[in-house]
Design a protein around this motif. Structure first.
Motif, mmCIF file in Angstrom:
data_model
loop_
_atom_site.group_PDB
_atom_site.id
_atom_site.type_symbol
_atom_site.label_atom_id
_atom_site.label_comp_id
_atom_site.label_asym_id
_atom_site.label_seq_id
_atom_site.Cartn_x
_atom_site.Cartn_y
_atom_site.Cartn_z
ATOM 1 N N ALA A 83 -87.050 32.868 -40.979
ATOM 2 C CA ALA A 83 -85.954 33.369 -42.328
ATOM 3 C C ALA A 83 -86.189 34.779 -41.242
ATOM 4 C CB ALA A 83 -87.279 33.613 -42.795
ATOM 5 N N LEU A 84 -86.829 35.785 -40.908
ATOM 6 C CA LEU A 84 -86.602 36.758 -40.194
ATOM 7 C C LEU A 84 -85.206 37.053 -39.181
ATOM 8 C CD1 LEU A 84 -89.827 38.780 -40.322
ATOM 9 C CD2 LEU A 84 -88.227 39.643 -41.525
ATOM 10 N N VAL A 85 -85.738 36.114 -38.137
ATOM 11 C CA VAL A 85 -84.528 35.536 -36.630
ATOM 12 C C VAL A 85 -82.733 35.813 -38.196
ATOM 13 C CG1 VAL A 85 -84.147 35.079 -34.901
ATOM 14 C CG2 VAL A 85 -86.133 35.450 -35.082
ATOM 15 N N LEU A 86 -83.121 34.620 -38.726
ATOM 16 C CA LEU A 86 -81.883 34.220 -39.241
ATOM 17 C C LEU A 86 -81.148 35.326 -40.071
ATOM 18 C CD1 LEU A 86 -82.405 30.671 -40.864
ATOM 19 C CD2 LEU A 86 -81.238 31.746 -38.802
ATOM 20 N N TYR A 87 -82.274 36.202 -40.902
ATOM 21 C CA TYR A 87 -81.521 37.416 -41.426
ATOM 22 C C TYR A 87 -81.145 38.771 -41.070
ATOM 23 C CZ TYR A 87 -81.496 40.676 -45.458
ATOM 24 O OH TYR A 87 -80.612 41.589 -46.353
ATOM 25 N N ARG A 88 -82.228 38.712 -39.660
ATOM 26 C CA ARG A 88 -81.920 40.499 -38.635
ATOM 27 C C ARG A 88 -79.982 39.772 -38.167
ATOM 28 N NH1 ARG A 88 -85.472 43.492 -38.078
ATOM 29 N NH2 ARG A 88 -84.872 44.282 -36.353
ATOM 30 N N THR A 89 -80.336 38.189 -37.498
ATOM 31 C CA THR A 89 -79.281 37.856 -37.092
ATOM 32 C C THR A 89 -77.990 38.664 -37.952
ATOM 33 O OG1 THR A 89 -80.237 36.422 -35.346
ATOM 34 C CG2 THR A 89 -77.857 36.085 -35.029
ATOM 35 N N CYS A 90 -77.692 37.643 -39.010
ATOM 36 C CA CYS A 90 -76.588 37.684 -39.519
ATOM 37 C C CYS A 90 -76.219 39.469 -40.041
ATOM 38 C CB CYS A 90 -77.246 37.389 -40.946
ATOM 39 S SG CYS A 90 -77.044 35.922 -41.208
ATOM 40 N N VAL A 126 -72.916 34.724 -31.308
ATOM 41 C CA VAL A 126 -74.348 34.937 -31.699
ATOM 42 C C VAL A 126 -75.701 34.934 -31.412
ATOM 43 C CG1 VAL A 126 -74.886 33.055 -33.327
ATOM 44 C CG2 VAL A 126 -73.155 33.881 -33.654
ATOM 45 N N SER A 127 -75.551 33.934 -30.239
ATOM 46 C CA SER A 127 -76.831 34.244 -28.754
ATOM 47 C C SER A 127 -77.648 35.324 -28.904
ATOM 48 C CB SER A 127 -76.620 33.358 -27.847
ATOM 49 O OG SER A 127 -77.951 32.331 -27.510
ATOM 50 N N ALA A 128 -76.654 36.170 -28.701
ATOM 51 C CA ALA A 128 -77.268 36.903 -27.834
ATOM 52 C C ALA A 128 -77.725 37.937 -29.235
ATOM 53 C CB ALA A 128 -76.121 38.135 -26.593
ATOM 54 N N LEU A 129 -77.044 37.593 -29.724
ATOM 55 C CA LEU A 129 -76.932 38.940 -31.126
ATOM 56 C C LEU A 129 -78.351 38.304 -32.491
ATOM 57 C CD1 LEU A 129 -73.577 39.355 -33.655
ATOM 58 C CD2 LEU A 129 -75.605 40.835 -31.758
ATOM 59 N N ALA A 130 -78.983 37.366 -31.903
ATOM 60 C CA ALA A 130 -80.113 36.999 -32.348
ATOM 61 C C ALA A 130 -80.969 36.946 -31.448
ATOM 62 C CB ALA A 130 -80.291 35.464 -32.094
ATOM 63 N N ALA A 131 -81.131 37.030 -30.378
ATOM 64 C CA ALA A 131 -81.886 37.995 -29.071
ATOM 65 C C ALA A 131 -82.754 38.482 -29.408
ATOM 66 C CB ALA A 131 -81.428 37.776 -27.881
ATOM 67 N N ARG A 132 -81.520 39.934 -29.695
ATOM 68 C CA ARG A 132 -81.787 40.738 -30.371
ATOM 69 C C ARG A 132 -82.841 41.431 -31.489
ATOM 70 N NH1 ARG A 132 -77.402 46.109 -30.580
ATOM 71 N NH2 ARG A 132 -79.194 47.256 -30.563
ATOM 72 N N ALA A 133 -82.647 40.034 -32.409
ATOM 73 C CA ALA A 133 -82.386 40.420 -33.566
ATOM 74 C C ALA A 133 -84.036 39.455 -33.739
ATOM 75 C CB ALA A 133 -81.837 39.096 -34.766
ATOM 76 N N ALA A 134 -84.378 39.087 -32.758
ATOM 77 C CA ALA A 134 -85.727 39.114 -33.161
ATOM 78 C C ALA A 134 -86.575 39.648 -31.973
ATOM 79 C CB ALA A 134 -85.645 37.089 -31.948
ATOM 80 N N ALA A 135 -86.353 40.069 -31.219
ATOM 81 C CA ALA A 135 -87.333 40.964 -29.719
ATOM 82 C C ALA A 135 -88.166 41.900 -31.507
ATOM 83 C CB ALA A 135 -87.177 41.900 -29.487
ATOM 84 N N PRO A 136 -87.519 42.721 -32.431
ATOM 85 C CA PRO A 136 -88.558 43.680 -32.904
ATOM 86 C C PRO A 136 -89.143 43.260 -33.661
ATOM 87 C CG PRO A 136 -86.417 44.674 -33.243
ATOM 88 C CD PRO A 136 -85.856 43.170 -32.689
ATOM 89 N N VAL A 137 -89.517 41.415 -34.127
ATOM 90 C CA VAL A 137 -89.761 40.337 -35.111
ATOM 91 C C VAL A 137 -91.524 40.500 -33.547
ATOM 92 C CG1 VAL A 137 -90.474 37.907 -36.105
ATOM 93 C CG2 VAL A 137 -88.052 39.180 -36.551
ATOM 94 N N GLY A 138 -90.844 40.263 -32.285
ATOM 95 C CA GLY A 138 -91.933 39.228 -31.735
ATOM 96 C C GLY A 138 -93.345 41.146 -31.019
ATOM 97 N N ILE A 139 -91.567 42.183 -31.843
ATOM 98 C CA ILE A 139 -92.726 43.328 -31.629
ATOM 99 C C ILE A 139 -93.911 43.717 -32.512
ATOM 100 C CG2 ILE A 139 -93.133 45.883 -31.392
ATOM 101 C CD1 ILE A 139 -90.830 45.522 -29.758
#
Lengths: 52, 257, 218
Positions: B231-238, B93-106
């Motif tokens: 919210a975005l990171v949680l949703y995108r991680t799911c 989940v941790s790795a996926l959360a990092a992946r999910a967060a990157a586009p948000v960061g962009i």
């Protein structure tokens, strides 16, 4: 309705416009992909359970 | 054979399942709270704050610029933490959360850069100045792009998670290094007049420089951006977890067939 | 280790090796600059240090995707990974070989090109010194990028994208040293920072590169 922004009207409005478009696009794209993946997972899981 | 596989898969799914259930419960709250904060903060800032005597109405851009810049950096820190957790504890989940967060960061970095450029046009007379802060954000943007591109390029998910995590660690060190290098480099070129002005709105002296009229809506916007990010990171991680699950199920289906 | 180094050097000098590639690119870039910005010698002497540094950096970048890819394709990387030599050392030797075949020739050619770009006389020593100190860092960082993208079919573009932001501090300090050398101002601070970056990357990055390579070889 829009307050008087003086000579910087275009500046402020374009900054708000672009930012809000970007953020909304991010949310919409995320939600769209989330929906798609969710339905796909459901169909795959149903198929798996039906096939055993 | 089947028993171990079952035990393994249970263990694998235990955490993501719990994560999915918990975030499903939390998400409506975060969506609602972030929307409320952002709408109230932006409306307050846009309609009910006076113009600055020097910057005129462009001061209103602060409500988008500062929170997005802040979260662009924090997003990278969150990815760094998630990468470390993945490398040490191997929680998927941790790795996926990092992946999910990157586009948000962009997107946050892009918002910060665009609003900065639009603000800089009337203030500095040019869309782009090689100001240390702007330049650092450009470099941060490049880091985000490279990170996402690496995720997309590698097929095996675990390899991708490992490689991006190491890249995130090394990148963090170099990002900090670049920050100082850029500071040094620009002071070598010209005096920091523009730096001071940027520091006045983006730096730590926000509280002194920006009076209370601007401060409260700004705080509200910052809180809104933080909540939106969560919210975005949680949703995108799911989403990522489900996508991974589909992949695993299809692979098993193919193996059985 | 020495055998590995010699092997890499031999391969690089052979036809199809990366030896001439970076050098030729460096030459082309610096020769083309006057055509694009105009022949005024005063202007050229101002931008000369920056152009030379940028050319050297891009030449380094160009030769990176051959750094590990060839060994990866013919499987000798797998052999090296199982060899008694630690992978960190292998990676370090690879970086050294890359520097000897790419970085060092660039450093040696740079003064010649400096003459063509009208570099002020005081600048030559510092240009060479800054390149000599800075290019090893470029090789080591590049090895890290090459190690990350080694398993990918078309990793070249991704490699550039990953390595480019990592090159920023080295470029800033290196070009700063060369520029200050050319104008004759105080340059101790950027020089020390450049040396610091180089030594730190040489000391630490091979471990990261080896770790990444291990993941890719899994």
């Amino acid at each position: 309705m829009i307050p008087d922004l003086g000579k910087y009207t275009e500046t402020v409005l374009s900054a708000y416009g672009i930012s809000i478009v970007l953020l909304v696009a991010l949310v919409v794209l995320s939600v769209m992909r989330g929906r798609r993946v969710r339905t796909e997972l459901k169909s795959v899981e149903q198929r798996m359970s039906r096939d055993g | 054979m089947t028993i171990t596989a079952k035990a393994n898969s249970l263990w694998e799914y235990a955490n993501p399942r719990k994560f999915l259930a918990t975030s499903e419960r939390l998400l409506p709250f975060f969506w609602l709270a972030s929307t409320t904060c952002l709408v109230v903060g932006l409306v307050w800032g846009f309609f009910f704050t006076p113009d600055d005597y020097k910057q005129g109405s462009t001061v209103k851009i602060i409500y988008l610029h500062v929170p997005s810049a802040l979260m662009a950096i924090n997003c990278w820190l969150m990815m760094l933490a998630a990468s470390l957790i993945w490398l040490v504890r191997r929680h998927h989940v941790s790795a996926l959360a990092a992946r999910a967060a990157a586009p948000v960061g962009i997107v946050f970095t892009l918002v910060a850069l665009v609003t900065g450029a639009i603000w800089g046009q009337p203030m500095w007379g040019s869309w782009w100045a090689w100001d240390p802060r702007l330049t650092s954000f450009l470099i941060l943007f490049l880091f985000y792009l490279g990170y996402v591109a690496l995720w997309e390029a590698i097929e095996d998910p675990d390899t991708a998670a490992d490689l991006t995590s190491v890249l995130c660690l090394v990148g963090s060190v170099f990002a900090i290094l670049s920050r100082y290098a850029v500071n040094f480099w620009n002071q070598g070129l010209h005096q920091g007049a523009s730096v001071m002005r940027v520091a006045a709105v983006t730096g730590s002296d926000t509280e002194e420089k920006v009076s209370n009229i601007y401060f409260f809506p700004l705080m509200l916007c910052i809180v809104g951006f933080v909540l939106l990010f969560i919210a975005l990171v949680l949703y995108r991680t799911c989403t990522e977890i489900r996508a991974r699950r589909i992949k695993a199920l299809l692979a098993r289906e193919r193996a059985n067939a | 280790m020495i055998a590995l180094l010699l092997r890499d050097l031999k391969l690089a000098f052979r036809a199809g090796g990366g030896f001439g590639l970076g050098l030729a690119f460096f030459l082309i870039v610096t020769v083309l600059v006057p055509f694009s910005v105009g022949p005024q010698s005063s202007l050229l002497s101002i931008i000369a240090p920056g152009v030379l540094w940028l050319g050297a950096l891009l030449a380094c970048l160009l030769s990176l995707d051959r750094l590990l890819a060839l060994d990866w394709e013919d499987g000798s990387l797998d052999l090296l990974a199982t060899a008694p030599l630690p992978l960190e050392a292998v990676v370090a030797v690879k970086s050294l070989a890359h520097w000897l075949t790419t970085g060092l020739p660039l450093v040696l050619v740079a003064p010649l090109l400096g003459v063509m770009l009208n570099l002020p006389e005081t600048g030559f020593t510092w240009l060479v010194v800054s390149l000599l100190i800075g290019t090893p860092a470029l090789s080591v960082i590049g090895t890290f990028g090459a190690a990350i993208t080694v398993g990918l079919k078309r990793g070249g573009l991704l490699l550039s994208l990953l390595v480019l932001p990592l090159y920023v501090p080295t470029l800033i300090f290196g070009a700063e040293v060369a520029r200050r050398g050319a104008t004759g101002t105080e340059l101790e601070t950027p020089l020390l920072l450049l040396a610091g970056i180089t030594t730190a990357t040489i000391a630490l990055l091979p471990f990261a590169s080896a770790a990444v390579l291990k993941i890719n070889l899994r």
